[in-house]
Write a protein that holds these residues in place. Structure first.
Motif, PDB file in Angstrom:
ATOM      1  N   ALA A  85       0.775  -1.074  -0.283  1.00 30.21           N
ATOM      2  CA  ALA A  85      -0.160  -0.180  -0.188  1.00 30.21           C
ATOM      3  C   ALA A  85       0.688   1.438   0.398  1.00 30.21           C
ATOM      4  O   ALA A  85       1.450   1.706   0.996  1.00 30.21           O
ATOM      5  N   GLY A  86       0.688   2.200  -1.099  1.00 31.10           N
ATOM      6  CA  GLY A  86       1.484   3.266  -1.246  1.00 31.10           C
ATOM      7  C   GLY A  86       2.838   2.840  -1.635  1.00 31.10           C
ATOM      8  O   GLY A  86       3.403   4.195  -1.204  1.00 31.10           O
ATOM      9  N   LEU A  87       3.449   1.811  -1.452  1.00 32.53           N
ATOM     10  CA  LEU A  87       4.520   1.518  -2.108  1.00 32.53           C
ATOM     11  C   LEU A  87       4.124   0.925  -3.682  1.00 32.53           C
ATOM     12  O   LEU A  87       5.304   1.879  -4.318  1.00 32.53           O
ATOM     13  N   TYR A  88       3.908  -0.218  -4.032  1.00 35.28           N
ATOM     14  CA  TYR A  88       3.542  -0.862  -5.796  1.00 35.28           C
ATOM     15  C   TYR A  88       2.749   0.870  -6.018  1.00 35.28           C
ATOM     16  O   TYR A  88       2.155   1.343  -5.755  1.00 35.28           O
ATOM     17  N   LEU A  89       3.304   0.679  -7.465  1.00 35.65           N
ATOM     18  CA  LEU A  89       2.952   1.307  -8.476  1.00 35.65           C
ATOM     19  C   LEU A  89       1.883   1.311  -9.169  1.00 35.65           C
ATOM     20  O   LEU A  89       1.917  -0.121  -9.769  1.00 35.65           O
ATOM     21  N   CYS A  90       0.980   2.293  -9.635  1.00 35.55           N
ATOM     22  CA  CYS A  90      -0.333   1.146 -10.709  1.00 35.55           C
ATOM     23  C   CYS A  90       1.214   1.760 -11.823  1.00 35.55           C
ATOM     24  O   CYS A  90       1.384   2.390 -12.419  1.00 35.55           O
ATOM     25  N   GLY A  91       0.300   0.686 -13.324  1.00 35.53           N
ATOM     26  CA  GLY A  91       1.664   0.712 -14.266  1.00 35.53           C
ATOM     27  C   GLY A  91       0.875   1.529 -15.385  1.00 35.53           C
ATOM     28  O   GLY A  91       1.286   1.606 -16.425  1.00 35.53           O
ATOM     29  N   VAL A  92      -0.201   2.099 -15.006  1.00 35.85           N
ATOM     30  CA  VAL A  92      -0.754   3.060 -15.533  1.00 35.85           C
ATOM     31  C   VAL A  92      -0.574   4.514 -15.912  1.00 35.85           C
ATOM     32  O   VAL A  92       0.246   4.941 -16.266  1.00 35.85           O
ATOM     33  N   CYS A  93      -0.837   4.818 -14.290  1.00 28.88           N
ATOM     34  CA  CYS A  93      -0.582   6.565 -14.079  1.00 28.88           C
ATOM     35  C   CYS A  93       0.114   6.496 -13.030  1.00 28.88           C
ATOM     36  O   CYS A  93       0.660   7.695 -12.283  1.00 28.88           O
ATOM     37  N   GLU A  94       1.216   5.695 -13.024  1.00 28.59           N
ATOM     38  CA  GLU A  94       2.343   6.045 -11.515  1.00 28.59           C
ATOM     39  C   GLU A  94       2.112   6.527 -10.352  1.00 28.59           C
ATOM     40  O   GLU A  94       3.334   6.628  -9.662  1.00 28.59           O
ATOM     41  N   LYS A  95       1.095   5.997 -10.340  1.00 25.23           N
ATOM     42  CA  LYS A  95       0.997   6.823  -8.913  1.00 25.23           C
ATOM     43  C   LYS A  95       0.883   5.416  -7.815  1.00 25.23           C
ATOM     44  O   LYS A  95       0.288   4.467  -8.391  1.00 25.23           O
ATOM     45  N   PRO A  96       0.819   5.674  -6.797  1.00 24.52           N
ATOM     46  CA  PRO A  96       0.938   4.449  -5.592  1.00 24.52           C
ATOM     47  C   PRO A  96      -0.471   4.092  -5.648  1.00 24.52           C
ATOM     48  O   PRO A  96      -1.521   4.327  -5.445  1.00 24.52           O
ATOM     49  N   VAL A  97      -0.702   2.641  -5.065  1.00 22.92           N
ATOM     50  CA  VAL A  97      -1.535   2.186  -5.018  1.00 22.92           C
ATOM     51  C   VAL A  97      -2.525   1.665  -4.041  1.00 22.92           C
ATOM     52  O   VAL A  97      -1.542   2.092  -3.034  1.00 22.92           O
ATOM     53  N   ARG A  98      -3.641   1.739  -3.553  1.00 24.75           N
ATOM     54  CA  ARG A  98      -4.137   1.621  -2.126  1.00 24.75           C
ATOM     55  C   ARG A  98      -4.775  -0.040  -1.868  1.00 24.75           C
ATOM     56  O   ARG A  98      -5.056  -0.580  -2.785  1.00 24.75           O
ATOM     57  N   THR A  99      -5.451  -0.045  -0.328  1.00 28.86           N
ATOM     58  CA  THR A  99      -5.375  -1.288  -0.127  1.00 28.86           C
ATOM     59  C   THR A  99      -7.261  -0.928  -0.732  1.00 28.86           C
ATOM     60  O   THR A  99      -7.171  -0.308  -0.357  1.00 28.86           O
ATOM     61  N   HIS A 100      -7.907  -2.279  -0.813  1.00 31.31           N
ATOM     62  CA  HIS A 100      -9.919  -1.666  -0.508  1.00 31.31           C
ATOM     63  C   HIS A 100     -10.017  -3.105   0.274  1.00 31.31           C
ATOM     64  O   HIS A 100      -9.922  -4.558  -1.737  1.00 31.31           O
ATOM     65  N   GLY A 101      -9.576  -3.537   0.662  1.00 29.35           N
ATOM     66  CA  GLY A 101     -10.242  -4.895   1.392  1.00 29.35           C
ATOM     67  C   GLY A 101      -8.966  -5.677   0.899  1.00 29.35           C
ATOM     68  O   GLY A 101      -8.281  -5.336   1.269  1.00 29.35           O
ATOM     69  N   ARG A 151      -6.843  -6.470  -2.215  1.00 25.15           N
ATOM     70  CA  ARG A 151      -6.757  -5.862  -2.223  1.00 25.15           C
ATOM     71  C   ARG A 151      -6.263  -4.586  -3.188  1.00 25.15           C
ATOM     72  O   ARG A 151      -6.768  -4.280  -1.590  1.00 25.15           O
ATOM     73  N   TYR A 152      -5.210  -5.066  -4.095  1.00 24.06           N
ATOM     74  CA  TYR A 152      -4.997  -3.815  -4.250  1.00 24.06           C
ATOM     75  C   TYR A 152      -5.147  -2.523  -5.289  1.00 24.06           C
ATOM     76  O   TYR A 152      -5.562  -3.586  -6.277  1.00 24.06           O
ATOM     77  N   ARG A 153      -5.488  -1.310  -5.360  1.00 22.07           N
ATOM     78  CA  ARG A 153      -6.338  -0.720  -6.526  1.00 22.07           C
ATOM     79  C   ARG A 153      -5.668   0.664  -6.650  1.00 22.07           C
ATOM     80  O   ARG A 153      -5.861   1.315  -5.339  1.00 22.07           O
ATOM     81  N   CYS A 154      -5.753   0.656  -7.901  1.00 21.11           N
ATOM     82  CA  CYS A 154      -5.758   2.089  -8.582  1.00 21.11           C
ATOM     83  C   CYS A 154      -7.106   2.517  -9.232  1.00 21.11           C
ATOM     84  O   CYS A 154      -7.613   1.590 -10.362  1.00 21.11           O
ATOM     85  N   GLU A 155      -8.215   3.186  -8.628  1.00 22.59           N
ATOM     86  CA  GLU A 155      -9.144   3.453  -9.556  1.00 22.59           C
ATOM     87  C   GLU A 155      -9.605   3.710 -10.514  1.00 22.59           C
ATOM     88  O   GLU A 155      -8.828   4.589 -11.555  1.00 22.59           O
ATOM     89  N   GLY A 156     -10.342   2.895 -11.348  1.00 25.92           N
ATOM     90  CA  GLY A 156      -9.698   2.888 -13.347  1.00 25.92           C
ATOM     91  C   GLY A 156      -8.505   2.608 -13.735  1.00 25.92           C
ATOM     92  O   GLY A 156      -9.458   2.226 -15.222  1.00 25.92           O
ATOM     93  N   HIS A 157      -7.997   1.992 -13.557  1.00 24.66           N
ATOM     94  CA  HIS A 157      -6.640   1.106 -13.852  1.00 24.66           C
ATOM     95  C   HIS A 157      -6.256  -0.629 -13.686  1.00 24.66           C
ATOM     96  O   HIS A 157      -6.833  -1.170 -14.162  1.00 24.66           O
ATOM     97  N   VAL A 158      -6.251  -0.721 -12.364  1.00 23.04           N
ATOM     98  CA  VAL A 158      -5.930  -1.496 -11.904  1.00 23.04           C
ATOM     99  C   VAL A 158      -6.659  -2.122 -10.759  1.00 23.04           C
ATOM    100  O   VAL A 158      -6.700  -1.447  -9.961  1.00 23.04           O
ATOM    101  N   MET A 159      -7.007  -3.432  -9.879  1.00 23.65           N
ATOM    102  CA  MET A 159      -7.503  -4.293  -9.074  1.00 23.65           C
ATOM    103  C   MET A 159      -7.180  -5.429  -9.236  1.00 23.65           C
ATOM    104  O   MET A 159      -7.095  -6.098  -9.937  1.00 23.65           O
TER     105      MET A 159
END
Length: 509
Positions: free
Chosen positions: A335-351, A353-361
């Motif tokens: 959480a906050g360490l891995y990056l989204c491969g689409v937008c480069e923003k840190p991913v967050r936890t969602h249950g 899962r790791y999530r970047c809204e609209g890009h990765v789950m």
């Protein structure tokens, strides 16, 4: 009602009983009981507020409030106090007693004579006396405030209870200062321990999430009582009971982390300035000169300005403000360490899962297992020590200077916002411009400082075993030091984990 049948209450108060020996209250009591005896009144209740001010309307006087309630309940018809200003120093409060006296015939007697609130001359006497007392308080307060402002402008240490790490003179208390610096250092780390974990370490407790670098200190409140007792004994006075030692609490640590004095800032708060205090924040305590620059104190700072401001930013993080526990410590590996491969923003936890809204789950367990396998393989290589390069000190210093410049922009904008010179959107624009630059510079500084704050994992004979046994925050730092992780969407319909959807790129060849 006959004179001898009057039921009376005795009210006693002293604003500040430094020795807390009750002698001043006893003197008032003797005079008041003598009045009741001379008049033949029956004292049905005694109310005493020790070290309670009657000047500040925000201060609670428990005994006074109980007396008001008991009078409303009809328990007594007269009040005896040593002087009118013992009862109240607030003209508005006096008017309440005048109202009930006119309605119910309240009798009010002091050692200076009877204040008959049912007559116009008696009310005039009481009002004049209350106004004079109020005026004396205001003049005294103005003198004290001016003196405090002058001390702050000169950068002299404030009077009052000494903070952890400093003597009342402003001199550094070395063994406490070591603890204060370590508290700040640990919390300034972006993924450092929580305040609760630091408090447990300071209390001498152990645990996987408890920093071992903290010295064990007794609670500061206990230390202060012991020091006061030493002064009392030197003056030939009896010592006061010393409270038992106990664990440090998070609120005390928060007060330390928020205190600008540790960074060498001179502080002052005008408690009567309603406009300033309407939106007063932790940094509004910092006194500023005519150019808006912070006034430096004459004492030795325990932490750097940069470290202090990094701590404030972590304390102000949205996840800390909105979460239920108040903890800023990460609870999941990526959480906050891995990056989204689409937008480069840190991913967050969602249950789960790791999530970047609209890009990765992505499934947390699958991703973490894969990342850990790669990190363990890297830690197990014989050339691990080669990734630790010498620190480029000139570049680190240049980076620190650039970070300080960006932080100074944020501080100036924050000050202008507090002074209502700029709007919230202007402050946000400055932050949005400065914070990405700070993040990039801090990432470069972390890479240059090599294995700092990695818990000694890279120096162990068996780095893999050390990594597996390390706390989560150390594991996260090791991953961040060794690699950059990007997450991509998993192919639809494919049930097995696809390693190609998780990119783990080494930072050191």
């Amino acid at each position: 009602m006959s004179e001898t049948s009057i039921r009376a209450a005795v009210y006693l108060r002293i604003s500040l009983d430094r020795n807390m020996d009750g002698l001043a209250i006893d003197r008032q009591r003797e005079d008041c009981l003598r009045i009741a005896q001379d008049r033949g009144w029956q004292v049905v209740e005694e109310y005493a507020d020790q070290s309670k001010s009657a000047t500040d309307k925000s201060k609670v006087r428990p005994a006074y409030n109980k007396m008001v309630a008991d009078y409303d309940a009809g328990r007594f018809a007269a009040i005896i106090c040593w002087d009118l200003d013992r009862l109240t120093r607030q003209p508005r409060q006096l008017e309440d007693w005048i109202d009930v006296a006119q309605e119910n015939g309240l009798l009010l007697v002091t050692a200076n004579g009877e204040a008959d609130l049912t007559t116009d001359s008696g009310r005039l006497f009481a009002r004049v006396k209350a106004a004079v007392a109020r005026s004396e308080v205001e003049r005294k307060s103005a003198r004290q405030s001016r003196s405090q402002v002058q001390r702050a402008e000169q950068g002299r240490a404030p009077k009052g209870v000494r903070p952890l790490g400093y003597a009342t003179s402003g001199d550094v208390v070395e063994h406490e200062a070591v603890a204060v610096h370590e508290i700040f250092r640990l919390f300034a780390i972006g993924d450092g321990p929580s305040i609760a974990s630091i408090a447990r370490g300071l209390s001498g407790q152990e645990g996987q999430d408890v920093p071992s670098s903290l010295p064990h200190l007794p609670k500061h409140s206990r230390t202060l009582v012991i020091e006061r007792n030493a002064r009392r004994e030197a003056e030939g006075l009896e010592p006061r009971p010393v409270p038992n030692d106990g664990p440090w609490v998070s609120s005390t640590l928060l007060g330390i982390l928020r205190n600008p004095r540790y960074a060498g800032y001179s502080v002052y708060t005008d408690r009567l300035d309603r406009k300033e205090n309407k939106r007063r924040t932790w940094h509004a305590q910092i006194l500023r000169d005519g150019d808006g620059e912070p006034v430096g104190g004459q004492w030795t700072p325990i932490v750097t300005e940069d470290m202090w401001w990094r701590v404030q930013e972590r304390l102000n993080a949205p996840e800390r403000i909105t979460n239920k526990t108040g903890s800023t410590a990460r609870k999941h590996l990526g959480a906050g360490l891995y990056l989204c491969g689409v937008c480069e923003k840190p991913v967050r936890t969602h249950g789960q899962r790791y999530r970047c809204e609209g890009h990765v789950m992505r499934s947390r367990k699958q991703v973490d297992d894969w990342v850990l396998s790669i990190i363990r393989a890297r830690l197990g290589r014989p050339d691990l020590r080669d990734v630790i390069s010498a620190v480029d000190e000139p570049r680190v210093q240049a980076i620190t200077a650039q970070i300080d410049t960006h932080r100074a922009k944020i501080k100036r904008a924050q000050h202008d916002y507090d002074a209502e010179i700029i709007e919230g959107r202007d402050l946000k624009r400055v932050r949005d411009q400065a914070n990405p630059a700070i993040d990039a510079l801090e990432a470069e500084r972390r890479s240059l400082t090599a294995s700092a704050d990695l818990g000694g994992v890279l120096d162990m004979p068996d780095p893999v075993a050390a990594f597996d046994g390390a706390p989560l925050m150390i594991q996260r730092r090791v991953i961040d030091f060794l690699a950059t992780v990007h997450l991509y969407s998993h192919p639809r319909g494919k049930k097995t984990f696809d390693p190609h959807t998780v990119s783990v790129v080494p930072k050191h060849s």
